[in-house]
Design a protein around this motif. Sequence first.
Motif, PDB file in Angstrom:
ATOM      1  N   ASP A  77       0.825  -1.210   0.000  1.00  0.00           N
ATOM      2  CA  ASP A  77       0.000   0.000   0.000  1.00  0.00           C
ATOM      3  C   ASP A  77       0.859   1.260   0.000  1.00  0.00           C
ATOM      4  N   ALA A  78       1.927   1.266   0.810  1.00  0.00           N
ATOM      5  CA  ALA A  78       2.813   2.431   0.877  1.00  0.00           C
ATOM      6  C   ALA A  78       3.522   2.663  -0.455  1.00  0.00           C
ATOM      7  N   LEU A  79       3.887   1.598  -1.129  1.00  0.00           N
ATOM      8  CA  LEU A  79       4.528   1.730  -2.440  1.00  0.00           C
ATOM      9  C   LEU A  79       3.534   2.196  -3.497  1.00  0.00           C
ATOM     10  N   ASN A  80       2.350   1.605  -3.516  1.00  0.00           N
ATOM     11  CA  ASN A  80       1.331   1.976  -4.507  1.00  0.00           C
ATOM     12  C   ASN A  80       0.855   3.414  -4.338  1.00  0.00           C
ATOM     13  N   SER A  81       0.824   3.898  -3.103  1.00  0.00           N
ATOM     14  CA  SER A  81       0.367   5.270  -2.852  1.00  0.00           C
ATOM     15  C   SER A  81       1.454   6.300  -3.124  1.00  0.00           C
ATOM     16  N   GLY A  82       2.692   5.856  -3.286  1.00  0.00           N
ATOM     17  CA  GLY A  82       3.806   6.769  -3.477  1.00  0.00           C
ATOM     18  C   GLY A  82       4.426   7.237  -2.175  1.00  0.00           C
ATOM     19  N   ARG A  83       3.905   6.772  -1.058  1.00  0.00           N
ATOM     20  CA  ARG A  83       4.468   7.134   0.252  1.00  0.00           C
ATOM     21  C   ARG A  83       5.948   6.756   0.309  1.00  0.00           C
ATOM     22  N   LEU A  84       6.261   5.530  -0.121  1.00  0.00           N
ATOM     23  CA  LEU A  84       7.646   5.096  -0.247  1.00  0.00           C
ATOM     24  C   LEU A  84       8.049   5.114  -1.711  1.00  0.00           C
ATOM     25  N   ALA A  85       9.280   5.501  -1.961  1.00  0.00           N
ATOM     26  CA  ALA A  85       9.777   5.521  -3.336  1.00  0.00           C
ATOM     27  C   ALA A  85      10.186   4.132  -3.798  1.00  0.00           C
ATOM     28  N   GLY A  86      10.552   3.272  -2.851  1.00  0.00           N
ATOM     29  CA  GLY A  86      10.970   1.933  -3.242  1.00  0.00           C
ATOM     30  C   GLY A  86      11.300   1.088  -2.040  1.00  0.00           C
ATOM     31  N   ALA A  87      11.436  -0.201  -2.303  1.00  0.00           N
ATOM     32  CA  ALA A  87      11.807  -1.137  -1.259  1.00  0.00           C
ATOM     33  C   ALA A  87      12.681  -2.233  -1.869  1.00  0.00           C
ATOM     34  N   ALA A  88      13.698  -2.622  -1.123  1.00  0.00           N
ATOM     35  CA  ALA A  88      14.571  -3.732  -1.519  1.00  0.00           C
ATOM     36  C   ALA A  88      14.517  -4.748  -0.400  1.00  0.00           C
ATOM     37  N   LEU A  89      14.049  -5.948  -0.730  1.00  0.00           N
ATOM     38  CA  LEU A  89      13.861  -6.991   0.267  1.00  0.00           C
ATOM     39  C   LEU A  89      14.649  -8.227  -0.108  1.00  0.00           C
ATOM     40  N   ASP A  90      15.405  -8.745   0.843  1.00  0.00           N
ATOM     41  CA  ASP A  90      16.120  -9.991   0.613  1.00  0.00           C
ATOM     42  C   ASP A  90      15.124 -11.152   0.589  1.00  0.00           C
ATOM     43  N   VAL A  91      14.180 -11.114   1.506  1.00  0.00           N
ATOM     44  CA  VAL A  91      13.146 -12.145   1.627  1.00  0.00           C
ATOM     45  C   VAL A  91      11.844 -11.421   1.919  1.00  0.00           C
ATOM     46  N   TYR A  92      10.756 -11.899   1.344  1.00  0.00           N
ATOM     47  CA  TYR A  92       9.462 -11.279   1.667  1.00  0.00           C
ATOM     48  C   TYR A  92       8.474 -12.341   2.079  1.00  0.00           C
ATOM     49  N   ASP A  93       7.500 -11.916   2.857  1.00  0.00           N
ATOM     50  CA  ASP A  93       6.457 -12.775   3.386  1.00  0.00           C
ATOM     51  C   ASP A  93       5.367 -12.924   2.322  1.00  0.00           C
ATOM     52  N   VAL A  94       4.882 -14.143   2.125  1.00  0.00           N
ATOM     53  CA  VAL A  94       3.815 -14.344   1.139  1.00  0.00           C
ATOM     54  C   VAL A  94       2.538 -14.796   1.809  1.00  0.00           C
TER      55      VAL A  94
END
Length: 94
Positions: A77-94
């Motif tokens: 949600d934060a990425l889609n809204s533009g709140r965050l410019a980006g994220a780099a994740l080694d592992v993500y929860d599914v």
Amino acid sequence: MGRWGLRETAERGGGAGWGWVGRGGVLGKCEVLGLNVRLSDGTRGMIGRRGLALMKEGALLVSGGRGELVDTAALVDALNSGRLAGAALDVYDV
């Protein structure tokens, strides 16, 4: 520069140009947040909607830890809204 740690206190923080600030202070000031902690009951979900909302608009999130440190739905949600410019994740929860 500021830092925040799970076991940090104002008395233990500081030194080498680093000042201790609380968790909210770090999130509100940083342009890049790096998470490098082990997954435990105390760190699971440590960055959720509230934490992401405190971050500066346009900030970046970099997580080298387990996926469950970050609330994935809140991050999307934060990425889609533009709140965050980006994220780099080694592992993500599914």
